[in-house]
Write a protein that holds these residues in place. Structure first.
Motif, mmCIF file in Angstrom:
data_model
loop_
_atom_site.group_PDB
_atom_site.id
_atom_site.type_symbol
_atom_site.label_atom_id
_atom_site.label_comp_id
_atom_site.label_asym_id
_atom_site.label_seq_id
_atom_site.Cartn_x
_atom_site.Cartn_y
_atom_site.Cartn_z
ATOM 1 N N LYS A 11 5.039 73.495 33.268
ATOM 2 C CA LYS A 11 6.010 73.657 33.703
ATOM 3 C C LYS A 11 6.861 74.898 33.185
ATOM 4 O O LYS A 11 7.440 75.888 33.421
ATOM 5 C CB LYS A 11 7.086 72.630 33.466
ATOM 6 N N GLU A 12 6.475 75.131 31.643
ATOM 7 C CA GLU A 12 6.835 76.139 30.640
ATOM 8 C C GLU A 12 6.399 77.395 31.233
ATOM 9 O O GLU A 12 6.860 78.644 31.238
ATOM 10 C CB GLU A 12 6.419 75.914 29.425
ATOM 11 N N THR A 13 5.134 77.588 31.504
ATOM 12 C CA THR A 13 4.464 78.574 32.003
ATOM 13 C C THR A 13 3.905 78.838 33.447
ATOM 14 O O THR A 13 3.461 80.240 33.810
ATOM 15 C CB THR A 13 2.984 78.658 30.997
ATOM 16 N N GLY A 14 3.826 78.008 34.006
ATOM 17 C CA GLY A 14 3.446 78.182 35.412
ATOM 18 C C GLY A 14 1.933 78.168 35.712
ATOM 19 O O GLY A 14 1.329 78.160 36.781
ATOM 20 N N LEU A 15 1.143 77.920 34.671
ATOM 21 C CA LEU A 15 -0.438 77.893 34.475
ATOM 22 C C LEU A 15 -0.885 76.490 35.149
ATOM 23 O O LEU A 15 -0.443 75.290 34.742
ATOM 24 C CB LEU A 15 -0.990 78.107 32.981
ATOM 25 N N PRO A 16 -1.674 76.664 36.111
ATOM 26 C CA PRO A 16 -2.567 75.385 36.428
ATOM 27 C C PRO A 16 -3.298 74.495 35.345
ATOM 28 O O PRO A 16 -3.737 75.398 34.444
ATOM 29 C CB PRO A 16 -3.288 75.833 37.718
ATOM 30 N N ILE A 17 -3.186 73.446 35.355
ATOM 31 C CA ILE A 17 -4.020 72.830 34.169
ATOM 32 C C ILE A 17 -5.311 72.336 34.650
ATOM 33 O O ILE A 17 -5.580 71.664 35.760
ATOM 34 C CB ILE A 17 -3.081 71.592 33.631
ATOM 35 N N VAL A 18 -6.251 72.280 33.624
ATOM 36 C CA VAL A 18 -7.608 71.559 33.768
ATOM 37 C C VAL A 18 -7.702 70.926 32.695
ATOM 38 O O VAL A 18 -7.560 70.666 31.577
ATOM 39 C CB VAL A 18 -8.602 72.681 33.755
ATOM 40 N N THR A 19 -8.133 69.539 33.308
ATOM 41 C CA THR A 19 -8.554 68.344 32.201
ATOM 42 C C THR A 19 -9.341 67.549 32.749
ATOM 43 O O THR A 19 -9.703 67.357 33.847
ATOM 44 C CB THR A 19 -7.241 67.848 31.645
ATOM 45 N N GLU A 20 -10.152 66.881 31.453
ATOM 46 C CA GLU A 20 -11.280 66.072 31.809
ATOM 47 C C GLU A 20 -10.931 64.599 32.125
ATOM 48 O O GLU A 20 -10.022 64.131 31.365
ATOM 49 C CB GLU A 20 -12.426 66.013 30.653
ATOM 50 N N ILE A 21 -11.658 63.990 33.234
ATOM 51 C CA ILE A 21 -11.653 62.766 33.616
ATOM 52 C C ILE A 21 -13.038 61.933 32.892
ATOM 53 O O ILE A 21 -13.873 62.678 33.122
ATOM 54 C CB ILE A 21 -11.489 62.601 34.906
ATOM 55 N N MET A 22 -12.725 60.744 32.685
ATOM 56 C CA MET A 22 -13.763 59.947 31.951
ATOM 57 C C MET A 22 -14.130 58.760 32.860
ATOM 58 O O MET A 22 -15.193 58.215 32.721
ATOM 59 C CB MET A 22 -13.704 59.667 30.472
ATOM 60 N N GLU A 62 -5.488 57.736 39.032
ATOM 61 C CA GLU A 62 -3.907 57.977 39.267
ATOM 62 C C GLU A 62 -3.200 58.629 38.267
ATOM 63 O O GLU A 62 -2.406 59.370 38.778
ATOM 64 C CB GLU A 62 -3.330 56.591 39.471
ATOM 65 N N LEU A 63 -3.953 58.655 37.038
ATOM 66 C CA LEU A 63 -3.088 59.629 36.028
ATOM 67 C C LEU A 63 -3.143 61.171 36.303
ATOM 68 O O LEU A 63 -2.594 61.861 35.680
ATOM 69 C CB LEU A 63 -3.533 59.335 34.538
ATOM 70 N N PHE A 64 -4.140 61.588 37.238
ATOM 71 C CA PHE A 64 -4.620 62.777 37.413
ATOM 72 C C PHE A 64 -3.838 63.417 38.649
ATOM 73 O O PHE A 64 -4.216 64.353 39.194
ATOM 74 C CB PHE A 64 -6.020 62.945 37.601
ATOM 75 N N ALA A 65 -3.025 62.797 39.250
ATOM 76 C CA ALA A 65 -2.405 63.115 40.348
ATOM 77 C C ALA A 65 -1.542 64.378 40.431
ATOM 78 O O ALA A 65 -1.716 64.950 41.680
ATOM 79 C CB ALA A 65 -1.112 61.867 40.693
ATOM 80 N N ASP A 66 -1.164 64.928 39.232
ATOM 81 C CA ASP A 66 -0.582 66.118 39.076
ATOM 82 C C ASP A 66 -1.303 67.180 38.476
ATOM 83 O O ASP A 66 -0.874 68.319 38.344
ATOM 84 C CB ASP A 66 0.799 65.983 38.566
ATOM 85 N N VAL A 67 -2.673 66.874 38.150
ATOM 86 C CA VAL A 67 -3.592 67.988 37.637
ATOM 87 C C VAL A 67 -4.212 68.780 38.647
ATOM 88 O O VAL A 67 -4.615 68.362 39.560
ATOM 89 C CB VAL A 67 -4.935 66.907 36.869
ATOM 90 N N ASP A 68 -4.163 70.063 38.226
ATOM 91 C CA ASP A 68 -4.612 71.068 39.309
ATOM 92 C C ASP A 68 -6.194 70.949 39.629
ATOM 93 O O ASP A 68 -6.695 71.027 40.735
ATOM 94 C CB ASP A 68 -4.211 72.353 38.797
ATOM 95 N N VAL A 69 -6.883 70.836 38.525
ATOM 96 C CA VAL A 69 -8.478 70.921 38.387
ATOM 97 C C VAL A 69 -8.710 69.679 37.575
ATOM 98 O O VAL A 69 -8.437 69.760 36.456
ATOM 99 C CB VAL A 69 -9.115 72.192 38.047
ATOM 100 N N ILE A 70 -9.894 68.667 38.185
ATOM 101 C CA ILE A 70 -10.315 67.702 37.276
ATOM 102 C C ILE A 70 -11.511 68.092 36.755
ATOM 103 O O ILE A 70 -12.605 68.178 37.739
ATOM 104 C CB ILE A 70 -10.502 66.444 38.200
#
Length: 358
Positions: A177-188, A194-202
């Motif tokens: 929200k602060e930067t506009g950068l899409p986010i990439v984070t790891e799922i295990m 369901e927690l990754f609904a708003d994550v751009d790249v899983i």
């Protein structure tokens, strides 16, 4: 059996069961009517799905299903057909024969594949709001196209920092929200999906590359998936893991080479740069390099990143921390925001030489 007047007489249909892929290369200028007639004749057999793929230089029909029942000579006799090929490799949807042109995956205003060099940067793990927002702002200013950060951390030791979990994702979204950068984070785990609904790249980490139930679930999520190569996995195994995701209907897969385990002990892993041109020959999917995990040493990130660009990688995922000595995870391989800025300056002319924008 084929409809009356179809291309495949009953006598020529073989009843062998199995799922294969056949590629029909269409002639330039093939009429829409001829192509539709061909597809109808094939699909009327049952058990086969035809996918028309329009490429820049050629167009194909990819057949998925029990293609063992088809007679190649009959297909080749169609006025619309240039050639017919069977895909022998075990990976089908990920195969370049099935999709001759490079796949480009849009992520927000950025993209992975095509003419751009995607730069994904951020800390190994999200530690606090102040940390992730500060790093996000600095890497964006330097030209990063996406923000990486671990909320769930797979660690060798059960006593090591495991990440902030759902709070980490909340903080990543705050940084977005602060930067506009899409986010990439790891799922295990599938349970966390369901927690990754708003994550751009899983991201699927190296340890989960062959977590097939997770891969199948991600095949139905529709989001871009960054799939890391396992520590001891072959390229075919990596592509087969991508196939699991794509078979579920999600073609947005980004392959990532992050170093493999060899007999060498001077570095954390051994970066297999040869994987990039080989994967690009075998598959249409974009390929990126993780120079941070590849060697596990901060000063080696820059030369490995340069090597990645030189061999044609579509992007880099780099660990950047505002205070590496105090990092809760992988500080040894993390570079500072200032070092990332210098890295970007050094890569721009090299990227231009390779015909890429940065």
């Amino acid at each position: 059996m084929p409809a009356k007047g179809g291309l495949f007489p009953k006598a020529l249909v073989r009843q062998t069961k199995g799922v294969f892929i056949m590629i029909i290369i269409l002639k330039n200028g093939a009429s829409k009517g001829e192509v539709e007639k061909l597809i109808h004749s094939i699909e009327s057999l049952g058990g086969i799905t035809a996918n028309t793929i329009i490429g820049e230089h050629s167009s194909i029909i990819g057949l998925v299903g029990d293609t063992s029942q088809l007679n190649e000579d009959d297909i080749a006799a169609s006025d619309a057909v240039e050639a017919v090929k069977r895909v022998q490799e075990p990976y089908k949807m990920a195969n370049r024969k099935f999709h001759p042109d490079d796949t480009v995956i849009p992520v927000g205003e950025a993209s992975v594949g095509g003419g751009a060099l995607a730069m994904i940067a951020g800390p190994c793990s999200v530690e606090s709001e102040e940390q992730i927002v500060a790093v996000a702002k600095s890497v964006k200013e330097s030209g990063a196209s996406m923000l990486r950060g671990g909320a769930f951390k797979p660690r060798t030791s059960p006593y090591a920092f495991q990440g902030l979990h759902d709070e980490g994702i909340r903080l990543l979204l705050k940084a977005k929200k602060e930067t506009g950068l899409p986010i990439v984070t790891e799922i295990m785990s599938i349970e966390h999906l369901e927690l990754f609904a708003d994550v751009d790249v899983i991201q699927v980490g190296a340890r989960n590359m062959q977590n097939f139930e997770l891969l199948k679930a991600l095949g139905h999520c529709g989001k871009p998936i960054l799939l890391k190569r396992g520590l001891s996995s072959t390229l075919e195994e990596l592509l087969m893991s991508a196939e699991y995701i794509m078979a579920g209907g999600n073609g947005n897969v980004i392959l990532c080479e992050r170093g493999i385990r060899t007999f060498e002990t001077a570095t954390r892993n051994t970066l297999d740069l040869s994987a990039v041109p080989m994967l690009k020959r075998l598959s249409h999917l974009p390929v990126i390099i993780d120079p941070s995990h590849a060697c596990g040493i901060a000063w080696m990130v820059e030369p490995m990143a340069r090597g990645a660009v030189a061999v044609g990688a579509d992007g880099l995922i780099v660990e950047v921390h505002n205070n590496p000595p105090k990092a809760l995870c992988d500080g040894k391989q993390s570079i500072t925001p200032a070092a990332f800025d210098e890295l970007m300056k050094g890569l721009r002319p090299m990227a231009a030489l390779m015909g890429r924008t940065l």
